[in-house]
Scaffold this motif. Structure first.
Motif, PDB file in Angstrom:
ATOM      1  N   ALA A 348      12.633  -3.699   2.871  1.00  0.00           N
ATOM      2  CA  ALA A 348      11.444  -4.528   3.111  1.00  0.00           C
ATOM      3  C   ALA A 348      10.445  -3.788   3.999  1.00  0.00           C
ATOM      4  O   ALA A 348       9.232  -3.783   3.739  1.00  0.00           O
ATOM      5  CB  ALA A 348      11.849  -5.854   3.746  1.00  0.00           C
ATOM      6  N   THR A 349      10.953  -3.133   5.049  1.00  0.00           N
ATOM      7  CA  THR A 349      10.076  -2.362   5.941  1.00  0.00           C
ATOM      8  C   THR A 349       9.457  -1.176   5.214  1.00  0.00           C
ATOM      9  O   THR A 349       8.273  -0.861   5.400  1.00  0.00           O
ATOM     10  CB  THR A 349      10.872  -1.863   7.158  1.00  0.00           C
ATOM     11  N   ALA A 350      10.256  -0.511   4.367  1.00  0.00           N
ATOM     12  CA  ALA A 350       9.742   0.631   3.609  1.00  0.00           C
ATOM     13  C   ALA A 350       8.622   0.203   2.664  1.00  0.00           C
ATOM     14  O   ALA A 350       7.608   0.898   2.534  1.00  0.00           O
ATOM     15  CB  ALA A 350      10.874   1.285   2.820  1.00  0.00           C
ATOM     16  N   LEU A 351       8.796  -0.947   2.013  1.00  0.00           N
ATOM     17  CA  LEU A 351       7.754  -1.445   1.109  1.00  0.00           C
ATOM     18  C   LEU A 351       6.485  -1.795   1.883  1.00  0.00           C
ATOM     19  O   LEU A 351       5.371  -1.567   1.401  1.00  0.00           O
ATOM     20  CB  LEU A 351       8.269  -2.666   0.346  1.00  0.00           C
ATOM     21  N   GLU A 352       6.647  -2.342   3.077  1.00  0.00           N
ATOM     22  CA  GLU A 352       5.478  -2.628   3.917  1.00  0.00           C
ATOM     23  C   GLU A 352       4.769  -1.338   4.314  1.00  0.00           C
ATOM     24  O   GLU A 352       3.532  -1.284   4.350  1.00  0.00           O
ATOM     25  CB  GLU A 352       5.908  -3.399   5.165  1.00  0.00           C
ATOM     26  N   ASN A 353       5.546  -0.290   4.589  1.00  0.00           N
ATOM     27  CA  ASN A 353       4.945   1.001   4.948  1.00  0.00           C
ATOM     28  C   ASN A 353       4.174   1.600   3.769  1.00  0.00           C
ATOM     29  O   ASN A 353       3.090   2.170   3.951  1.00  0.00           O
ATOM     30  CB  ASN A 353       6.031   1.975   5.409  1.00  0.00           C
ATOM     31  N   VAL A 354       4.747   1.478   2.567  1.00  0.00           N
ATOM     32  CA  VAL A 354       4.046   1.966   1.374  1.00  0.00           C
ATOM     33  C   VAL A 354       2.748   1.193   1.176  1.00  0.00           C
ATOM     34  O   VAL A 354       1.692   1.770   0.874  1.00  0.00           O
ATOM     35  CB  VAL A 354       4.945   1.832   0.127  1.00  0.00           C
ATOM     36  N   SER A 355       2.834  -0.130   1.357  1.00  0.00           N
ATOM     37  CA  SER A 355       1.643  -0.970   1.223  1.00  0.00           C
ATOM     38  C   SER A 355       0.586  -0.590   2.256  1.00  0.00           C
ATOM     39  O   SER A 355      -0.606  -0.485   1.938  1.00  0.00           O
ATOM     40  CB  SER A 355       2.033  -2.442   1.372  1.00  0.00           C
ATOM     41  N   ASP A 356       1.014  -0.369   3.503  1.00  0.00           N
ATOM     42  CA  ASP A 356       0.070   0.032   4.559  1.00  0.00           C
ATOM     43  C   ASP A 356      -0.573   1.380   4.240  1.00  0.00           C
ATOM     44  O   ASP A 356      -1.766   1.596   4.522  1.00  0.00           O
ATOM     45  CB  ASP A 356       0.791   0.111   5.904  1.00  0.00           C
ATOM     46  N   TYR A 357       0.213   2.277   3.657  1.00  0.00           N
ATOM     47  CA  TYR A 357      -0.316   3.592   3.286  1.00  0.00           C
ATOM     48  C   TYR A 357      -1.462   3.451   2.284  1.00  0.00           C
ATOM     49  O   TYR A 357      -2.535   4.050   2.458  1.00  0.00           O
ATOM     50  CB  TYR A 357       0.808   4.450   2.700  1.00  0.00           C
ATOM     51  N   TYR A 358      -1.244   2.657   1.247  1.00  0.00           N
ATOM     52  CA  TYR A 358      -2.292   2.476   0.247  1.00  0.00           C
ATOM     53  C   TYR A 358      -3.478   1.684   0.798  1.00  0.00           C
ATOM     54  O   TYR A 358      -4.620   1.896   0.377  1.00  0.00           O
ATOM     55  CB  TYR A 358      -1.728   1.795  -1.000  1.00  0.00           C
ATOM     56  N   ASN A 359      -3.212   0.761   1.721  1.00  0.00           N
ATOM     57  CA  ASN A 359      -4.315   0.032   2.350  1.00  0.00           C
ATOM     58  C   ASN A 359      -5.235   0.966   3.122  1.00  0.00           C
ATOM     59  O   ASN A 359      -6.442   0.711   3.241  1.00  0.00           O
ATOM     60  CB  ASN A 359      -3.765  -1.042   3.293  1.00  0.00           C
ATOM     61  N   GLU A 360      -4.667   2.045   3.666  1.00  0.00           N
ATOM     62  CA  GLU A 360      -5.469   3.025   4.397  1.00  0.00           C
ATOM     63  C   GLU A 360      -6.164   4.005   3.453  1.00  0.00           C
ATOM     64  O   GLU A 360      -7.334   4.346   3.634  1.00  0.00           O
ATOM     65  CB  GLU A 360      -4.569   3.807   5.369  1.00  0.00           C
ATOM     66  N   VAL A 361      -5.430   4.468   2.437  1.00  0.00           N
ATOM     67  CA  VAL A 361      -5.929   5.550   1.588  1.00  0.00           C
ATOM     68  C   VAL A 361      -6.896   5.051   0.517  1.00  0.00           C
ATOM     69  O   VAL A 361      -7.916   5.697   0.241  1.00  0.00           O
ATOM     70  CB  VAL A 361      -4.743   6.287   0.922  1.00  0.00           C
ATOM     71  N   LEU A 362      -6.599   3.895  -0.085  1.00  0.00           N
ATOM     72  CA  LEU A 362      -7.378   3.437  -1.238  1.00  0.00           C
ATOM     73  C   LEU A 362      -8.857   3.223  -0.927  1.00  0.00           C
ATOM     74  O   LEU A 362      -9.715   3.705  -1.685  1.00  0.00           O
ATOM     75  CB  LEU A 362      -6.749   2.159  -1.807  1.00  0.00           C
ATOM     76  N   PRO A 363      -9.230   2.509   0.159  1.00  0.00           N
ATOM     77  CA  PRO A 363     -10.675   2.349   0.432  1.00  0.00           C
ATOM     78  C   PRO A 363     -11.399   3.682   0.605  1.00  0.00           C
ATOM     79  O   PRO A 363     -12.529   3.846   0.126  1.00  0.00           O
ATOM     80  CB  PRO A 363     -10.691   1.524   1.728  1.00  0.00           C
ATOM     81  N   ARG A 364     -10.742   4.634   1.282  1.00  0.00           N
ATOM     82  CA  ARG A 364     -11.374   5.946   1.453  1.00  0.00           C
ATOM     83  C   ARG A 364     -11.533   6.663   0.119  1.00  0.00           C
ATOM     84  O   ARG A 364     -12.544   7.331  -0.122  1.00  0.00           O
ATOM     85  CB  ARG A 364     -10.539   6.804   2.412  1.00  0.00           C
ATOM     86  N   GLN A 365     -10.529   6.523  -0.750  1.00  0.00           N
ATOM     87  CA  GLN A 365     -10.595   7.176  -2.054  1.00  0.00           C
ATOM     88  C   GLN A 365     -11.704   6.578  -2.918  1.00  0.00           C
ATOM     89  O   GLN A 365     -12.399   7.300  -3.647  1.00  0.00           O
ATOM     90  CB  GLN A 365      -9.239   7.041  -2.763  1.00  0.00           C
ATOM     91  N   ILE A 366     -11.867   5.259  -2.838  1.00  0.00           N
ATOM     92  CA  ILE A 366     -12.933   4.596  -3.597  1.00  0.00           C
ATOM     93  C   ILE A 366     -14.298   5.105  -3.143  1.00  0.00           C
ATOM     94  O   ILE A 366     -15.154   5.474  -3.958  1.00  0.00           O
ATOM     95  CB  ILE A 366     -12.834   3.064  -3.425  1.00  0.00           C
TER      96      ILE A 366
END
Length: 403
Positions: A348-366
Motif C-alpha cells: 500500500a505504501t509502495a503504491l502511494e509512493n508510485v502515485s506521488d511520483y507521477y503526481n510530481e512528474v506528470l504536471p511538469r511533463q505536460i
C-alpha cells in the motif's frame, strides 16, 4: 408504476424498511394493512432519479461539487454522525441543484434500507463505478469515513490533472485556431484573386506559385469533399474504436508511438493506474479485484491489456513486480518500487509512493511538452506565411524583369 420507500411495523411489532411499487401511497398502505402491517412513514422515489429513468438515468454532477460532497461526508462520519443524518444535512445545504437532488435520493434510498454504495449505484452518471466500489469496500471494512476522504483526494487529483491539461492547451489551441483561420483566408480569398490578376497579365508563374494556386483551386472547388473526408475519418475512428476491440487496440498502440505525445499518453495512463490502484488497495479491496477494476480506467487499451494480464498472473499467485518486468509499458522505476513494497510487505505504501511520483512528474511533463509544441507551431505558421509571401512576390519580380 411509482416506487415507494417506507418504514413499517409488521404483525409482530418489528420495524423494517423496504421499497415497493404501488399506484399511490394510499394503495401501498392499504395493501400492507391487509397483510397486518402498519406503515409509519412512506415516500415516493422519484422516477427521474432512478437508474434507467427519464432521460436515460441519473443526473450528471461535475467533479468539483462531488469533491465537496465527499469532503463534508468524510468529516461528518469522522465526527460520529450516522450516514443517514449526514446525507439529510447535505441534501439541504448543497449549492449545486443536480447534486442536491441526487443526495436527496441517496438519503431516501438509505432510509429505505439500502447501503450507501447501493444507493450510489443507482446514479452512474454522478458516481463512477470506481467510486461505488470504493464506497462498498469502505462499508465492508467499517472505515467509510477514511474511504470518503480517499475518494475526495482521488477526485481532487483528477481535477488537478485536467486543470493542468487545460492550462497547457490554451495557448497552443489559440495559435492553432488562428493558423487555420489564416490558411482558410489565404486559400479561399487571397490566392484566387491574385491568380485572376496574374492570368490577366499573362505572367509566367514560378513552381511555388503554381503549387499554391493549384492547392487553392482544389480547396475552393472541393471544400465540401475535404470537410466530408475529415468528418468521415473522425466518425470511422470514433465508432470503429467502440465497435471493434481489435481496431481500438491498434489505434491506442499507434497513439503511444507518436513522438513526444505518445510518451505523455503513456505517462497519463500509468498515473491513472497508480492513483486508482493505490486508492482501491488502500481502501481494502483485494489486489486481483482492484487490478480488474483499474484496467478499464487507464484510457488506453494497450495498458488495459497489460493490466489484465498482470491481474491474471497475480490471481495465479505470482508477484506483481515480476510480471511488470516482462511488459515494456511499465517503467523500470515503477517495477522496482512495487518490488520493494511486495518484499517488505508494505505494498500500500509502495503504491502511494508510485502515485506521488507521477503526481510530481506528470504536471511538469505536460507543461514541458506543450512548451516545446508552442514554438514549433509558431515556426510552422511563420514558414507558411513566408511561402505565401514568396509565391506572391516571385511573379511580381518576374513581371518587373519583363518590363
Amino acid at each position: 408504476m411509482p416506487r415507494y420507500g417506507f418504514i413499517a411495523i409488521d404483525d409482530r411489532g418489528r420495524e423494517y424498511r423496504a421499497v415497493d411499487e404501488a399506484m399511490s401511497e394510499a394503495a401501498l398502505e392499504g395493501r400492507l394493512r391487509k397483510a397486518g402491517h402498519w406503515v409509519a412513514k412512506a415516500w415516493e422515489i422519484r422516477p427521474m432519479l432512478q437508474k434507467g429513468g427519464l432521460f436515460g438515468g441519473s443526473i450528471r454532477v461535475p467533479t468539483r461539487p462531488l469533491t465537496e460532497f465527499f469532503l463534508q461526508l468524510s468529516m461528518q462520519l469522522k465526527a460520529g454522525i450516522p450516514v443517514l443524518t449526514a446525507l439529510s444535512g447535505e441534501a439541504g445545504e448543497s449549492p449545486h441543484p443536480g447534486l442536491k437532488r441526487v443526495v436527496q435520493d441517496l438519503s431516501e434510498r438509505v432510509q429505505s434500507g439500502q447501503t450507501l454504495s447501493e444507493a450510489m449505484a443507482a446514479h452512474p452518471k454522478a458516481f463512477p463505478r470506481v467510486v461505488v466500489n470504493l464506497t462498498k469496500a469502505g462499508e465492508a471494512s467499517g472505515n467509510l469515513a477514511e474511504t470518503c476522504n480517499r475518494i475526495r483526494l482521488y477526485m481532487e487529483w483528477q481535477e488537478r490533472i485536467m486543470a493542468d491539461m487545460r492550462q497547457a492547451l490554451t495557448y497552443p489551441a489559440f495559435v492553432l485556431v488562428c493558423a487555420l483561420a489564416f490558411v482558410f483566408i489565404v486559400f479561399t480569398l487571397l490566392i484566387p484573386r491574385f491568380a485572376k490578376l496574374l492570368a490577366e497579365l499573362n505572367v509566367p508563374l514560378p513552381l511555388l506559385t503554381q503549387i499554391m494556386m493549384r492547392t487553392s483551386d482544389f480547396f475552393v472547388h472541393n471544400w465540401a469533399g475535404v470537410l466530408g473526408g475529415v468528418a468521415a475519418t473522425w466518425a470511422g475512428l470514433h465508432f470503429g474504436t467502440r465497435l471493434s476491440p481489435g481496431f481500438a487496440l491498434l489505434v491506442d498502440r499507434a497513439k503511444l508511438k507518436i513522438p513526444v505525445i505518445g510518451g505523455l499518453w503513456c505517462m497519463i495512463g500509468m498515473a491513472r493506474f497508480a492513483q486508482n490502484l493505490g486508492v482501491m488497495y488502500g481502501a481494502g479491496i483485494a489486489l486481483p479485484e482492484a487490478l480488474g477494476m483499474v484496467a478499464g480506467l487507464t484510457g488506453n487499451r494497450v495498458l488495459e491489456k497489460s493490466i489484465t494480464e498482470l491481474r491474471q498472473a497475480v490471481t495465479e499467485g505470482r508477484q506483481m513486480h515480476s510480471v511488470m518486468g516482462s511488459h515494456p509499458i511499465f517503467s523500470k522505476l515503477v517495477s522496482q518500487m512495487i518490488a520493494v513494497g511486495e518484499t517488505t510487505g508494505s505494498l500500500a505504501t509502495a503504491l502511494e509512493n508510485v502515485s506521488d511520483y507521477y503526481n510530481e512528474v506528470l504536471p511538469r511533463q505536460i507543461k514541458r511538452m506543450f512548451s516545446l509544441l508552442e514554438p514549433l507551431m509558431i515556426v510552422g505558421l511563420v514558414g507558411f506565411v513566408g511561402m505565401v509571401a514568396l509565391s506572391i512576390f516571385l511573379p511580381i519580380v518576374s513581371l518587373l524583369n519583363i518590363r
